[in-house]
Structures are given as C-alpha cells and as structure tokens.
Design an enzyme around this catalytic site. Sequence first.
Site, PDB file in Angstrom:
ATOM      1  CG  HIS A 277      37.872  35.921  38.688  1.00  8.50           C
ATOM      2  ND1 HIS A 277      39.224  35.638  38.761  1.00  8.50           N
ATOM      3  CD2 HIS A 277      37.737  37.185  39.169  1.00  8.50           C
ATOM      4  CE1 HIS A 277      39.858  36.677  39.267  1.00  8.50           C
ATOM      5  NE2 HIS A 277      38.982  37.629  39.525  1.00  8.50           N
TER       6      HIS A 277
ATOM      7  CB  SER B  26      41.136  40.050  39.300  1.00  8.65           C
ATOM      8  OG  SER B  26      41.038  39.808  40.673  1.00  8.65           O
ATOM      9  N   GLY B  27      43.253  39.389  36.914  1.00  6.16           N
ATOM     10  CA  GLY B  27      43.410  39.229  35.475  1.00  6.16           C
ATOM     11  C   GLY B  27      44.652  39.873  34.917  1.00  6.16           C
TER      12      GLY B  27
END
Length: 268
Positions: A70, A219-220
């Site tokens: 994402h 995120s990630g």
Amino acid sequence: MGLFFRVHRCGAVCGRPKYQYPSARIVGGTTTHYGQWPWQVSLRQWRTATFLHKCGAALLNENWAITAAHCVDNVQPDDLLLRMGEYDLATDEEEFPYIERKVQIVASHPQFDSRTFEYDLALLRFYDPVRFQPNIVPICLPPPSEVDFVGRTAFVTGWGRLYEDGPLPSKMQQVSVPVINNSDCENMYRRAGYVEHIPNIFICAGYADGKKDSCEGDSGGPMVIQEENSWVLAGVISWGIGCAEANQPGVYTRISEFREWIDKIIVF
C-alpha cells in the site's frame, strides 16, 4: 577488515547490528540508539521539489528492500527513493553517512487487495548494489516453515507519528510489542466494536490496553524478533485502526507465509 564488512548473499551475517546495545509510525516507544536497527530504511516519495519520508522499509540484501504494497500502490518507481543507514532525519552529522538509491523495480504482490490490505507486500529493487557498513546491514528472513511467534516480544521501528495526528520524530523510534494469535486479535477488535477477518497471512502484535503501537508513517517498516544471535523479519507493518488504542493491535504482513514468493524475486 577495514571500514566495510561483507554480508554473504546467503545472509550469514544478516540481522546482526554492528553496534551492540542491551536488550518503537511509533507510539509509547523510545528513541533508538544510532546503528541499533541497521536494516531500517526510509522509503521516500517525490513531493513537488524533494523526496519526503513516506513509509518504512527493510533491507534484504545488497539489491533489494521490502515494504508494504500500500506504500507504493500506483506510484511510479522514478518517484521513489530509498535512504539506508539513516538515524536522525534532522542532521547529516553522523558517524557513517546514509546511502540513497533510486528504485528500479517495484514488485508488489500480485494478490494485493487495497480494500482488505491482504497480501500487503512489495519488493523494491534499486539501482546499484549497496555496500554494507555498520549502519547498513540486511535483516534475516524467517524460515518458510510455520512460525507463529505467539507470545514472543517483537520490536517495531520507524519515524512515524508519536501519537495519532501527532508530530513526526526526527530520530528513529522503537517499541516492543507482544505477538498474539490471530483469533485473539479478531476478538480484541470485536471488543473495540470492529468486525475484522485476520487470516494467517497477517500477524498481530500489541497490548489489550493499547498505549504502544506503530502509527502513520511507519507502514512498510519491519517488525523483528530475536532468534539466537540474529534478528529475523517476522512482519511488515500493514494496518491498524487508530494508533495505540485499546483492543486495536497492530496488524502486520506475516513474512514466513511469503518466503517462496520473496525468494523467487530477490535472486535477480
């Protein structure tokens, strides 16, 4: 050996920080030490006039990093930059320099679903291999066999917000969170008023009372667990509802479920 040391392609020296310390989007964590998590990468995206931090990522070998799909969905490779060996975003005066690489290939998992965040994983190949140094070391991958890590303490790192809608830190943060099984994770979300299906391609970590979590900007990034003498990548930060709210643990893409897919790609 001089300034640089080699990590073999097989990963014999992966997951071992050069700097040793006693054994954090981060809420309720602490500031890390320089070089403590040398596989942490700042994934940056072009915004008008410069590349700005967007997500975390983790270094897998001299050519590849891993992040959440994402984070790179509908983003062209030319608009992405990986900064490795970073610690304090506010200064360049550190013991070893960070190294930047433009992204050549974005290999998102073909089954990634932007609605459910299932298969939320992407591999990033960068131009020119990176040379490892004390602040740049790859993380080990977990075995492909079933590993649930339930009850183990995981560490999450990044430059994400210190609390929901809060400020971004300049120095890398860390937080420790316990791994919980997926059915308990679903039940916790249900108590918080959310009906979430969390299949085994995810791994959950967090506390019932919240207070410690990853947050926007993390995120990630990597969730790592120590195995004997090295750290392994148990998960990649995928999603959550809010940041550090009670009964709303962080949900991560479970790396052991994707070893075959990862191994097929990172040989290139």
